[in-house]
Design a protein around this motif. Sequence first.
Motif, PDB file in Angstrom:
ATOM      1  N   TYR A 148       0.629  -1.248  -0.067  1.00  0.00           N
ATOM      2  CA  TYR A 148      -0.060  -0.096  -0.200  1.00  0.00           C
ATOM      3  C   TYR A 148       0.933   1.324  -0.013  1.00  0.00           C
ATOM      4  CZ  TYR A 148      -3.645   3.222   1.528  1.00  0.00           C
ATOM      5  OH  TYR A 148      -4.545   4.372   1.378  1.00  0.00           O
ATOM      6  N   LYS A 149       0.883   1.883  -1.014  1.00  0.00           N
ATOM      7  CA  LYS A 149       1.768   3.076  -1.361  1.00  0.00           C
ATOM      8  C   LYS A 149       3.276   3.117  -0.945  1.00  0.00           C
ATOM      9  CE  LYS A 149      -2.051   6.594  -0.767  1.00  0.00           C
ATOM     10  NZ  LYS A 149      -2.407   7.893  -0.061  1.00  0.00           N
ATOM     11  N   MET A 150       3.600   1.833  -1.236  1.00  0.00           N
ATOM     12  CA  MET A 150       5.174   1.895  -1.048  1.00  0.00           C
ATOM     13  C   MET A 150       6.036   2.301  -2.156  1.00  0.00           C
ATOM     14  SD  MET A 150       7.226  -1.949  -0.461  1.00  0.00           S
ATOM     15  CE  MET A 150       6.823  -2.273   1.102  1.00  0.00           C
ATOM     16  N   GLN A 151       6.915   3.068  -1.754  1.00  0.00           N
ATOM     17  CA  GLN A 151       7.749   3.805  -2.481  1.00  0.00           C
ATOM     18  C   GLN A 151       8.660   2.848  -3.191  1.00  0.00           C
ATOM     19  OE1 GLN A 151       7.705   7.040  -3.042  1.00  0.00           O
ATOM     20  NE2 GLN A 151       5.702   7.150  -1.655  1.00  0.00           N
ATOM     21  N   THR A 152       9.588   3.281  -4.392  1.00  0.00           N
ATOM     22  CA  THR A 152      10.277   2.372  -5.036  1.00  0.00           C
ATOM     23  C   THR A 152      11.651   1.685  -4.318  1.00  0.00           C
ATOM     24  OG1 THR A 152       9.529   3.619  -6.941  1.00  0.00           O
ATOM     25  CG2 THR A 152      11.600   2.315  -7.226  1.00  0.00           C
ATOM     26  N   SER A 153      12.221   2.775  -3.573  1.00  0.00           N
ATOM     27  CA  SER A 153      13.201   2.453  -2.629  1.00  0.00           C
ATOM     28  C   SER A 153      12.958   1.212  -1.812  1.00  0.00           C
ATOM     29  CB  SER A 153      13.752   3.852  -2.160  1.00  0.00           C
ATOM     30  OG  SER A 153      12.741   4.466  -1.315  1.00  0.00           O
ATOM     31  N   ALA A 154      11.657   1.583  -1.107  1.00  0.00           N
ATOM     32  CA  ALA A 154      11.020   0.683  -0.114  1.00  0.00           C
ATOM     33  C   ALA A 154      11.021  -0.726  -0.628  1.00  0.00           C
ATOM     34  CB  ALA A 154      10.231   1.087   0.854  1.00  0.00           C
ATOM     35  N   ALA A 155      10.528  -0.834  -1.922  1.00  0.00           N
ATOM     36  CA  ALA A 155       9.912  -2.175  -2.563  1.00  0.00           C
ATOM     37  C   ALA A 155      11.463  -3.013  -3.064  1.00  0.00           C
ATOM     38  CB  ALA A 155       9.385  -1.814  -3.803  1.00  0.00           C
ATOM     39  N   LEU A 156      12.528  -2.045  -3.398  1.00  0.00           N
ATOM     40  CA  LEU A 156      13.646  -2.554  -3.597  1.00  0.00           C
ATOM     41  C   LEU A 156      14.305  -3.035  -2.389  1.00  0.00           C
ATOM     42  CD1 LEU A 156      14.890  -0.062  -6.407  1.00  0.00           C
ATOM     43  CD2 LEU A 156      14.585  -2.388  -6.669  1.00  0.00           C
ATOM     44  N   LYS A 157      14.116  -2.443  -1.216  1.00  0.00           N
ATOM     45  CA  LYS A 157      15.049  -2.872  -0.009  1.00  0.00           C
ATOM     46  C   LYS A 157      14.108  -4.103   0.352  1.00  0.00           C
ATOM     47  CE  LYS A 157      15.853  -1.296   4.685  1.00  0.00           C
ATOM     48  NZ  LYS A 157      15.637  -0.308   5.489  1.00  0.00           N
ATOM     49  N   THR A 158      12.767  -4.175   0.159  1.00  0.00           N
ATOM     50  CA  THR A 158      12.173  -5.253   0.478  1.00  0.00           C
ATOM     51  C   THR A 158      12.476  -6.592  -0.171  1.00  0.00           C
ATOM     52  OG1 THR A 158      10.295  -4.052   1.432  1.00  0.00           O
ATOM     53  CG2 THR A 158       9.917  -6.490   1.132  1.00  0.00           C
ATOM     54  N   SER A 159      12.756  -6.458  -1.509  1.00  0.00           N
ATOM     55  CA  SER A 159      12.843  -7.436  -2.632  1.00  0.00           C
ATOM     56  C   SER A 159      14.381  -7.934  -2.360  1.00  0.00           C
ATOM     57  CB  SER A 159      12.909  -7.084  -3.718  1.00  0.00           C
ATOM     58  OG  SER A 159      13.914  -6.026  -4.228  1.00  0.00           O
ATOM     59  N   ALA A 160      15.207  -6.958  -1.834  1.00  0.00           N
ATOM     60  CA  ALA A 160      16.650  -7.429  -1.423  1.00  0.00           C
ATOM     61  C   ALA A 160      16.939  -8.192  -0.295  1.00  0.00           C
ATOM     62  CB  ALA A 160      17.669  -6.269  -1.361  1.00  0.00           C
ATOM     63  N   ILE A 161      15.793  -7.833   0.433  1.00  0.00           N
ATOM     64  CA  ILE A 161      15.887  -8.639   2.048  1.00  0.00           C
ATOM     65  C   ILE A 161      15.564  -9.966   1.500  1.00  0.00           C
ATOM     66  CG2 ILE A 161      14.820  -8.885   4.161  1.00  0.00           C
ATOM     67  CD1 ILE A 161      14.704  -5.696   4.238  1.00  0.00           C
ATOM     68  N   ILE A 162      14.267 -10.246   0.774  1.00  0.00           N
ATOM     69  CA  ILE A 162      13.749 -11.254   0.478  1.00  0.00           C
ATOM     70  C   ILE A 162      14.773 -12.399  -0.192  1.00  0.00           C
ATOM     71  CG2 ILE A 162      11.803 -12.672  -1.177  1.00  0.00           C
ATOM     72  CD1 ILE A 162      10.161 -10.207  -0.586  1.00  0.00           C
ATOM     73  N   ILE A 163      15.687 -11.633  -1.233  1.00  0.00           N
ATOM     74  CA  ILE A 163      16.624 -12.472  -1.936  1.00  0.00           C
ATOM     75  C   ILE A 163      17.785 -13.029  -0.876  1.00  0.00           C
ATOM     76  CG2 ILE A 163      18.332 -12.425  -3.902  1.00  0.00           C
ATOM     77  CD1 ILE A 163      16.389 -10.620  -5.292  1.00  0.00           C
ATOM     78  N   ALA A 164      18.167 -11.923  -0.091  1.00  0.00           N
ATOM     79  CA  ALA A 164      19.209 -12.340   1.002  1.00  0.00           C
ATOM     80  C   ALA A 164      18.758 -13.734   1.872  1.00  0.00           C
ATOM     81  CB  ALA A 164      19.560 -11.218   1.619  1.00  0.00           C
ATOM     82  N   GLN A 165      17.414 -13.462   2.115  1.00  0.00           N
ATOM     83  CA  GLN A 165      16.811 -14.686   3.046  1.00  0.00           C
ATOM     84  C   GLN A 165      17.021 -15.955   2.151  1.00  0.00           C
ATOM     85  OE1 GLN A 165      13.352 -12.730   4.057  1.00  0.00           O
ATOM     86  NE2 GLN A 165      14.103 -11.566   5.778  1.00  0.00           N
ATOM     87  N   ALA A 166      16.480 -15.847   0.951  1.00  0.00           N
ATOM     88  CA  ALA A 166      16.599 -17.188   0.241  1.00  0.00           C
ATOM     89  C   ALA A 166      17.926 -17.871  -0.229  1.00  0.00           C
ATOM     90  CB  ALA A 166      15.564 -16.984  -1.099  1.00  0.00           C
ATOM     91  N   LEU A 167      18.842 -16.979  -0.283  1.00  0.00           N
ATOM     92  CA  LEU A 167      20.245 -17.144  -0.624  1.00  0.00           C
ATOM     93  C   LEU A 167      20.767 -18.280   0.066  1.00  0.00           C
ATOM     94  CD1 LEU A 167      22.193 -14.166  -1.801  1.00  0.00           C
ATOM     95  CD2 LEU A 167      21.460 -16.129  -3.309  1.00  0.00           C
ATOM     96  N   PRO A 168      20.738 -18.662   1.289  1.00  0.00           N
ATOM     97  CA  PRO A 168      21.468 -19.677   2.037  1.00  0.00           C
ATOM     98  C   PRO A 168      20.899 -21.036   1.722  1.00  0.00           C
ATOM     99  CG  PRO A 168      20.988 -17.875   3.499  1.00  0.00           C
ATOM    100  CD  PRO A 168      20.597 -17.348   2.389  1.00  0.00           C
ATOM    101  N   ILE A 169      19.457 -21.102   1.472  1.00  0.00           N
ATOM    102  CA  ILE A 169      18.877 -22.326   1.198  1.00  0.00           C
ATOM    103  C   ILE A 169      18.963 -22.474  -0.307  1.00  0.00           C
ATOM    104  CG2 ILE A 169      16.594 -23.293   0.667  1.00  0.00           C
ATOM    105  CD1 ILE A 169      15.561 -21.739   3.123  1.00  0.00           C
ATOM    106  N   ALA A 170      19.085 -21.623  -1.230  1.00  0.00           N
ATOM    107  CA  ALA A 170      19.324 -21.909  -2.501  1.00  0.00           C
ATOM    108  C   ALA A 170      21.135 -22.388  -2.667  1.00  0.00           C
ATOM    109  CB  ALA A 170      19.697 -20.400  -3.469  1.00  0.00           C
ATOM    110  N   VAL A 171      21.983 -21.853  -1.675  1.00  0.00           N
ATOM    111  CA  VAL A 171      23.399 -22.256  -1.903  1.00  0.00           C
ATOM    112  C   VAL A 171      23.315 -23.804  -1.405  1.00  0.00           C
ATOM    113  CG1 VAL A 171      25.546 -22.079  -0.701  1.00  0.00           C
ATOM    114  CG2 VAL A 171      24.464 -19.942  -1.694  1.00  0.00           C
ATOM    115  N   ALA A 172      22.547 -24.226  -0.346  1.00  0.00           N
ATOM    116  CA  ALA A 172      22.616 -25.541   0.185  1.00  0.00           C
ATOM    117  C   ALA A 172      21.680 -26.374  -0.492  1.00  0.00           C
ATOM    118  CB  ALA A 172      21.736 -25.387   1.652  1.00  0.00           C
ATOM    119  N   LEU A 173      20.801 -26.006  -1.374  1.00  0.00           N
ATOM    120  CA  LEU A 173      20.178 -26.912  -2.385  1.00  0.00           C
ATOM    121  C   LEU A 173      21.146 -27.072  -3.572  1.00  0.00           C
ATOM    122  CD1 LEU A 173      16.527 -25.701  -2.426  1.00  0.00           C
ATOM    123  CD2 LEU A 173      17.306 -27.969  -1.506  1.00  0.00           C
TER     124      LEU A 173
END
Length: 647
Positions: A148-173
């Motif tokens: 809801y009314k999220m700015q571009t910078s905030a959306a990019l930050k959120t997506s970067a956090i999601i990717i960072a959280q997924a990377l350990p599992i991706a590396v393990a797999l």
Amino acid sequence: MKAELDKNILIFLLSAIGLIVFPHVYHIPPAVFGFFCLLLGWRFAGIWKRNWLPKMPVILLLAICGIGLLYSQHQGIFGRDAGTNLFITALGLKLLEIKAERDLYLISYLAFIVAASQFLYEQSIAMAAYILLVCCALLAVLVAINSYKMQTSAALKTSAIIIAQALPIAVALFILFPRIEAPRWMLFKDLHQNKTGLSDSMEPGSISDLVLSEELVFRVKFAGAIPPPNQRYWRGPVLSYSDGKRWTQSSFQNPLTRPSVTGAPYRYTLLMEPQDKNWVFALDMPQEFSPPLTLNAAYQLVTSDRHDKRAEYQVTSYAYYNTGSLNASEYKAAIQLPAEPSDKIKQLVGQLQGFDGAPDNFIDQLLSYFRTEDFHYTLTPPVMDNNPIETFLFQTRRGFCSHYASAFVYLMRVAHIPARIVTGYQGGEMNKVGDFMEIRQADAHAWVEVWLKDKGWVRVDPTAAIAPERIEREISMDRRTSYGIATANNYLPRSAYDWLKQARQLWGSVDYNWQRWVINYDNKNQSSLMSSFGINNLKTMVYWMIAVVGSIAAVLCWFLLYQKPKAPDNKALLFYNRFCKKLSKHGLFRGAGEGAKDFAERAKVKLPSLAKDIDRITDVFIKLRYGRSASEEDLQQLKSLVALFRS
């Protein structure tokens, strides 16, 4: 979604798609890329001029044009290129059909597929980082759609956090998941993929075209001693038959006799780049190797595995060897001449004691002749279409390694001494950062093998007599510059050039390890790695995978789900309930499970004059309730806004 929000998301989405498709400019036909750019630009213009967007009949016509364009490129139905062209064209056409939020999701998913297709063409670490960044931007679009009314910078930050959280599992797999090789019938041949390099035939001057190319052929990491530059001959095709101008491989394949070897071995790992031939270039003389490598009758290593993908091989070679005797068929093939030699050729052979002297003496005499007479080593020899060997020996006397090798073998055969041409690579540049050697197309070379009694095939390099720096010196960009190839060394100070060279070697070392341990991480490498941890079967590997992935997931869940209660949170809910109570006087009751955003939209419809105040209160409440950066000032602002709100 509001119209203004739609506009921002569309700009964000179209920009991300443009970045995703851009690298394909080198891989798809210009017409297909231009067609996509036209559609993308059209959709960009439609953000501000909605009436410019095409209607359904026009979209149907564009789809027909896209199909016709794909058909005109003649790149088949299946395979890498055909699939990439299809997806990019479909993505461009779908952009013109955006009408609802569902279309944004569909386009985003299609863009992810186009992004992944880039790895079918290039698998460098730089490209991986680029695709990761553009996928982060594409994920930010999905985040913005659902926020809801999220700015571009905030959306990019959120997506970067999601990717960072997924990377350990991706590396393990990636490390633990069983590697499954695709069956050969599923591997589509790419008929339009061009690869350059050595050919299975040679004409005077043909190899000189490669010396201008910095394309990487293979990399070598030695397990022990590194051979000196004058022993770095990487063996390729052996050419025995000549029609007077072109040299080709002999059609006769005699039974292979393994040479006897002496001296200390050189053990090394070859990382071959993809190529269009099944050749594997090894030091003279390869003696120990494992499948899928085999040694053919000319002592050249070939692979039975796929040669159009990067592959790693373990090889052991010996610099001192004896190939043994020749049978009648081998001898006949090694003294073949296209025609009766001229009197001038016979006179030269006689002058150098080729007919009545020992073969060793004739070899020395011929090398001395090349060294003392007015012969020159050049990358741009004169054209010699007719009778090239005699023209080179008696007229131009200027040539590349292929000229000297051809002339040397021809004169040996005139003297009835078995000889043949060997093509491959000579030298290599040592990467001191990663402690491995890089061999490029610029290192392409041709030399000679002469058969001598009690010694077998002996390597002789006529180029060493004319340009010893081509053989003896460490191969480097300095050497190529001295041959007339323009490099940064021509224009930069020495200190700057040295810095650039070190940076290049550092990047080469990073890329080498990326290619070896990530791109080339197949079932063999996985088995070797798992064995070092005691994982020797699939069942144990699955247990390890469940344990590692489960542990990482548990840690991530703890960080994601466990949050300290925020002090302002309960008070924010208290103030918001007061706001809802004021709205209830107009029959507006917040339903069970109804979000604050949806309730605000419903309230604004009934009370349009208070829309601005409703939005402000809702925004601050959402920030306090769900945001990570809420403060005490925000709580006081909500309290004040609710107190001042008059319904």
